[in-house]
Design a protein around this motif. Structure first.
Motif, PDB file in Angstrom:
ATOM      1  N   GLY A 108      -0.965   1.288  16.168  1.00  0.00           N
ATOM      2  CA  GLY A 108      -1.352   1.422  14.760  1.00  0.00           C
ATOM      3  C   GLY A 108      -2.840   1.409  14.508  1.00  0.00           C
ATOM      4  O   GLY A 108      -3.641   1.080  15.386  1.00  0.00           O
ATOM      5  N   SER A 109      -3.178   1.779  13.272  1.00  0.00           N
ATOM      6  CA  SER A 109      -4.572   1.844  12.813  1.00  0.00           C
ATOM      7  C   SER A 109      -4.803   0.713  11.807  1.00  0.00           C
ATOM      8  O   SER A 109      -3.845   0.100  11.334  1.00  0.00           O
ATOM      9  CB  SER A 109      -4.808   3.182  12.117  1.00  0.00           C
ATOM     10  OG  SER A 109      -4.318   3.111  10.789  1.00  0.00           O
TER      11      SER A 109
ATOM     12  N   ASP B 278      -3.575   0.233   6.866  1.00  0.00           N
ATOM     13  CA  ASP B 278      -2.678  -0.555   6.004  1.00  0.00           C
ATOM     14  C   ASP B 278      -3.268  -1.931   5.703  1.00  0.00           C
ATOM     15  O   ASP B 278      -3.333  -2.365   4.543  1.00  0.00           O
ATOM     16  CB  ASP B 278      -1.310  -0.754   6.679  1.00  0.00           C
ATOM     17  CG  ASP B 278      -0.516   0.542   6.844  1.00  0.00           C
ATOM     18  OD1 ASP B 278      -1.094   1.622   6.650  1.00  0.00           O
ATOM     19  OD2 ASP B 278       0.681   0.450   7.166  1.00  0.00           O
TER      20      ASP B 278
ATOM     21  N   VAL C  43      -4.416   9.228  11.442  1.00  0.00           N
ATOM     22  CA  VAL C  43      -5.413   8.145  11.457  1.00  0.00           C
ATOM     23  C   VAL C  43      -5.319   7.308  12.738  1.00  0.00           C
ATOM     24  O   VAL C  43      -6.318   6.777  13.214  1.00  0.00           O
ATOM     25  CB  VAL C  43      -5.270   7.242  10.201  1.00  0.00           C
ATOM     26  CG1 VAL C  43      -3.988   6.417  10.248  1.00  0.00           C
ATOM     27  CG2 VAL C  43      -6.475   6.337  10.044  1.00  0.00           C
ATOM     28  N   VAL C  44      -4.116   7.216  13.306  1.00  0.00           N
ATOM     29  CA  VAL C  44      -3.952   6.462  14.557  1.00  0.00           C
ATOM     30  C   VAL C  44      -4.825   7.105  15.645  1.00  0.00           C
ATOM     31  O   VAL C  44      -5.308   6.437  16.547  1.00  0.00           O
ATOM     32  CB  VAL C  44      -2.456   6.450  14.974  1.00  0.00           C
ATOM     33  CG1 VAL C  44      -2.258   5.787  16.329  1.00  0.00           C
ATOM     34  CG2 VAL C  44      -1.605   5.761  13.912  1.00  0.00           C
TER      35      VAL C  44
ATOM     36  N   VAL D 294       5.364   6.175  15.185  1.00  0.00           N
ATOM     37  CA  VAL D 294       4.019   6.428  15.725  1.00  0.00           C
ATOM     38  C   VAL D 294       4.132   6.963  17.160  1.00  0.00           C
ATOM     39  O   VAL D 294       3.441   7.915  17.537  1.00  0.00           O
ATOM     40  CB  VAL D 294       3.160   5.141  15.673  1.00  0.00           C
ATOM     41  CG1 VAL D 294       1.890   5.282  16.503  1.00  0.00           C
ATOM     42  CG2 VAL D 294       2.802   4.812  14.226  1.00  0.00           C
TER      43      VAL D 294
ATOM     44  N   ILE E  87       0.098   5.388   1.429  1.00  0.00           N
ATOM     45  CA  ILE E  87      -0.901   6.276   2.037  1.00  0.00           C
ATOM     46  C   ILE E  87      -0.850   7.612   1.300  1.00  0.00           C
ATOM     47  O   ILE E  87       0.214   8.245   1.205  1.00  0.00           O
ATOM     48  CB  ILE E  87      -0.631   6.436   3.537  1.00  0.00           C
ATOM     49  CG1 ILE E  87      -0.750   5.060   4.221  1.00  0.00           C
ATOM     50  CG2 ILE E  87      -1.617   7.440   4.164  1.00  0.00           C
ATOM     51  CD1 ILE E  87      -0.360   5.031   5.680  1.00  0.00           C
TER      52      ILE E  87
ATOM     53  N   LYS F 221       0.826  -1.213   0.000  1.00  0.00           N
ATOM     54  CA  LYS F 221       0.000   0.000   0.000  1.00  0.00           C
ATOM     55  C   LYS F 221       0.855   1.254   0.000  1.00  0.00           C
ATOM     56  O   LYS F 221       2.045   1.214   0.348  1.00  0.00           O
ATOM     57  CB  LYS F 221      -0.915   0.014   1.233  1.00  0.00           C
ATOM     58  CG  LYS F 221      -0.150   0.080   2.576  1.00  0.00           C
ATOM     59  CD  LYS F 221       0.156   1.492   3.011  1.00  0.00           C
ATOM     60  CE  LYS F 221       0.945   1.802   4.197  1.00  0.00           C
ATOM     61  NZ  LYS F 221       2.234   1.636   4.538  1.00  0.00           N
TER      62      LYS F 221
ATOM     63  N   THR G  10       7.915   1.575  12.128  1.00  0.00           N
ATOM     64  CA  THR G  10       6.596   2.209  12.240  1.00  0.00           C
ATOM     65  C   THR G  10       6.284   2.537  13.699  1.00  0.00           C
ATOM     66  O   THR G  10       5.848   3.645  14.019  1.00  0.00           O
ATOM     67  CB  THR G  10       5.510   1.262  11.691  1.00  0.00           C
ATOM     68  OG1 THR G  10       5.787   1.024  10.323  1.00  0.00           O
ATOM     69  CG2 THR G  10       4.112   1.862  11.818  1.00  0.00           C
TER      70      THR G  10
ATOM     71  N   GLU H 221      -8.075   9.112   6.562  1.00  0.00           N
ATOM     72  CA  GLU H 221      -6.902   8.659   5.815  1.00  0.00           C
ATOM     73  C   GLU H 221      -7.375   8.108   4.464  1.00  0.00           C
ATOM     74  O   GLU H 221      -8.475   7.556   4.367  1.00  0.00           O
ATOM     75  CB  GLU H 221      -6.201   7.555   6.612  1.00  0.00           C
ATOM     76  CG  GLU H 221      -4.957   6.996   5.941  1.00  0.00           C
ATOM     77  CD  GLU H 221      -4.408   5.760   6.651  1.00  0.00           C
ATOM     78  OE1 GLU H 221      -3.232   5.743   6.964  1.00  0.00           O
ATOM     79  OE2 GLU H 221      -5.176   4.798   6.864  1.00  0.00           O
TER      80      GLU H 221
ATOM     81  N   GLU I  15      -1.641   9.670   7.110  1.00  0.00           N
ATOM     82  CA  GLU I  15      -0.917   8.775   8.028  1.00  0.00           C
ATOM     83  C   GLU I  15      -0.665   9.490   9.354  1.00  0.00           C
ATOM     84  O   GLU I  15      -0.618  10.720   9.416  1.00  0.00           O
ATOM     85  CB  GLU I  15       0.409   8.252   7.446  1.00  0.00           C
ATOM     86  CG  GLU I  15       1.364   9.256   6.888  1.00  0.00           C
ATOM     87  CD  GLU I  15       1.070   9.544   5.430  1.00  0.00           C
ATOM     88  OE1 GLU I  15       0.288  10.504   5.213  1.00  0.00           O
ATOM     89  OE2 GLU I  15       1.602   8.881   4.545  1.00  0.00           O
ATOM     90  N   HIS I  16      -0.435   8.760  10.369  1.00  0.00           N
ATOM     91  CA  HIS I  16      -0.248   9.223  11.761  1.00  0.00           C
ATOM     92  C   HIS I  16      -1.537   9.786  12.351  1.00  0.00           C
ATOM     93  O   HIS I  16      -1.977   9.314  13.402  1.00  0.00           O
ATOM     94  CB  HIS I  16       0.901  10.237  11.890  1.00  0.00           C
ATOM     95  CG  HIS I  16       2.240   9.578  11.751  1.00  0.00           C
ATOM     96  ND1 HIS I  16       2.712   8.712  12.706  1.00  0.00           N
ATOM     97  CD2 HIS I  16       3.176   9.620  10.772  1.00  0.00           C
ATOM     98  CE1 HIS I  16       3.902   8.261  12.331  1.00  0.00           C
ATOM     99  NE2 HIS I  16       4.197   8.791  11.154  1.00  0.00           N
TER     100      HIS I  16
ATOM    101  N   GLY J 150       3.429   6.631   4.628  1.00  0.00           N
ATOM    102  CA  GLY J 150       3.680   5.664   5.697  1.00  0.00           C
ATOM    103  C   GLY J 150       4.192   6.389   6.929  1.00  0.00           C
ATOM    104  O   GLY J 150       3.908   7.567   7.132  1.00  0.00           O
ATOM    105  N   ALA J 151       4.974   5.683   7.719  1.00  0.00           N
ATOM    106  CA  ALA J 151       5.377   6.251   9.013  1.00  0.00           C
ATOM    107  C   ALA J 151       6.390   7.382   8.877  1.00  0.00           C
ATOM    108  O   ALA J 151       6.510   8.220   9.767  1.00  0.00           O
ATOM    109  CB  ALA J 151       5.939   5.142   9.895  1.00  0.00           C
TER     110      ALA J 151
HETATM  111  C1  MEV Z   1       1.972   3.388   8.728  1.00  0.00           C
HETATM  112  O1  MEV Z   1       1.948   2.822   7.424  1.00  0.00           O
HETATM  113  C2  MEV Z   1       0.851   4.368   8.901  1.00  0.00           C
HETATM  114  C3  MEV Z   1       0.764   5.007  10.286  1.00  0.00           C
HETATM  115  O2  MEV Z   1      -0.356   5.906  10.261  1.00  0.00           O
HETATM  116  C4  MEV Z   1       0.555   3.967  11.366  1.00  0.00           C
HETATM  117  C5  MEV Z   1      -0.796   3.271  11.253  1.00  0.00           C
HETATM  118  O3  MEV Z   1      -1.757   3.875  10.784  1.00  0.00           O
HETATM  119  O4  MEV Z   1      -0.877   2.113  11.671  1.00  0.00           O
HETATM  120  C6  MEV Z   1       2.004   5.816  10.614  1.00  0.00           C
END
Ligand code: MEV
Length: 324
Positions: A139-140, A143, A29-30, A200, A22, A20, A196, A35, A26-27, A277-278
Motif C-alpha cells: 500500500g501507499s 489513505d 499511487v502504489v 493491490v 479516492i 476517505k 485491499t 492520487e 488509486e492503485h 479505493g481498491a
Molecule cells: C486503497 O484505498 C487504495 C489503493 O491504492 C491501495 C493504497 O494506495 O494503499 C488500492
C-alpha cells in the motif's frame, strides 16, 4: 508546514479520525503515480483506558487478533507499558473502500502518541502509514495521510503546500494540501466486501504485463488532469476525468458487476463517477450535479447500494476532549 501537532494527554484518551474516498489515482499511487484523496465527514472514534490486560471491545482475543491494533501497539506502546482497553465507534462501513482501516489506524496512533507525550503531525502521518502497511503488507500512504490531514490531499501531484514526504522500499510519496472547493460528493457502498491487499496484488500482476508502463502513464495523465480540474474548481471537467479513471480501473480488472450497476444507475444526475479505493467490490464515488444530490442518492438506493452524501472532513485526526 503541516498543521497543529498532537498534544500530550493523560489516560483515558479519546481520538477521532475521518475516513476517505479516492477521487483519482488509486492503485497507480502504489507505483508512485499521482492520487487525489478526500477525507470524508464519516469518522471513527477510539477510547483508550488503562486496564488489566489489553482488550478490544472488552475482548482480549480480539485485541491480539486485530492486525491494525496489534501493529500499532507493537510500534508505539513498548513492552511492559500499561495495558490498554479500547472501545470504538465508527460510522464508516468496513472493508468498503471508504478508509475504515486508515481512520482506525490514525485514531489509535493519535491516542498512543498523545499518551507518550505528543508528536508532530508529520510523525503521526509516518507512523499511521507504517502501521497500515505493516498490517496489510502493501500500500501507499494516501489513505492514512488523508485521515491524518483531513480535507483534500494530493500524493505525488498537485501544487499546494507540501505536508510530508514518506517512503517505503524504493518508493517515495510527497503529500500536498489541495484547497477544498467545498463540493458535495456522493459515495455508495455496493455491499460487496473486498480485501485491499488482494486487489493491490492482482493489479500489480496486471501492471507487470508488457503494456503495464503505458497503462501507468495513462493513470498518471488522468490523475494530473483531474487534480488540475479540481484545483480550478471545474466540475464538468472533474467528472469527465473521473469517468476516464473508471475506464482504466476496469481495464486493470478491479471493477465489479455490482459497482457497474451503481455507476449506470446514476445516469445524468452526476458529472462523473468511478469506483473508489481498491475496487473488486467496495464503493463508488460520484460528483453530483448541483441540486441533484438527492436524486443521485435515490437512484443508488433503488439500485441496492448504500449511499452517503459527504463533504470534505474539515479536520484530520485529533484528540477528542473529555472522553466519556
Ligand atoms: C486503497 O484505498 C487504495 C489503493 O491504492 C491501495 C493504497 O494506495 O494503499 C488500492
Amino acid at each position: 508546514m503541516n498543521g497543529a501537532s498532537i498534544p500530550a494527554s493523560p489516560l483515558p484518551i479519546s481520538a477521532r479520525a475521518p475516513g476517505k474516498c479516492i477521487v483519482f489515482g488509486e492503485h497507480a499511487v502504489v507505483h508512485g503515480r499521482p492520487e487525489l484523496v478526500l477525507a470524508i465527514d464519516l469518522t471513527t472514534q477510539v477510547i483508550a483506558r488503562a486496564g488489566e490486560v489489553p482488550r478490544l471491545e472488552g475482548d482480549a482475543d480480539a485485541a491480539r487478533a486485530h492486525p491494525y491494533l496489534a501493529e500499532a501497539l507493537r510500534r508505539l506502546w513498548p513492552e511492559g507499558s500499561e495495558p490498554l482497553e479500547w472501545t470504538t465507534v465508527s460510522r464508516i462501513p468496513r472493508a468498503a473502500g471508504l478508509g475504515s482501516s486508515a481512520a482506525f489506524t490514525a485514531a489509535v496512533a493519535t491516542a498512543l502518541l498523545a499518551a507518550r507525550g505528543g508528536a508532530d503531525r508529520s510523525i503521526l502521518a509516518e507512523q499511521s502509514f507504517a502501521i497500515e502497511r505493516g498490517a496489510q503488507g502493501v500500500g501507499s500512504p494516501g489513505d492514512t495521510s488523508a485521515s491524518v490531514a483531513g480535507g483534500l490531499v494530493a500524493v505525488n501531484g498537485g501544487e499546494g503546500p507540501p505536508l510530508w514526504e514518506l517512503h517505503a522500499g524504493d518508493q517515495r510519496w510527497l503529500v500536498r494540501r489541495v484547497r477544498d472547493p467545498g463540493w458535495v460528493w456522493l459515495v455508495a457502498y455496493s455491499g460487496v466486501p473486498r480485501s485491499t491487499a488482494d486487489a493491490v496484488r492482482s493489479v500489480g500482476r496486471r501492471l507487470a504485463e508488457p503494456d503495464g508502463p503505458k497503462l501507468l502513464d495513462a493513470f498518471e495523465e488522468v490523475a494530473r488532469q483531474g487534480i488540475e480540474a479540481v484545483q480550478r474548481e471545474e466540475r464538468t471537467e472533474t467528472g469527465r476525468w473521473m469517468n476516464e479513471n473508471q475506464r482504466l480501473l476496469r481495464e486493470v480488472g478491479v471493477s465489479h458487476p455490482r459497482l457497474e450497476t451503481l455507476l449506470d444507475a446514476l445516469g445524468p444526475s452526476v458529472e462523473g463517477a468511478k469506483l473508489t479505493g481498491a475496487g473488486a467490490g467496495g464503493s463508488i464515488v460520484a460528483l453530483p450535479k448541483p441540486g441533484r444530490e438527492v436524486e443521485a442518492q435515490r437512484r443508488i438506493e433503488r439500485a441496492g447500494g448504500r449511499p452517503f452524501v459527504v463533504r470534505a472532513a474539515p479536520q484530520g485526526a485529533a484528540l477528542v476532549l473529555a472522553p466519556p
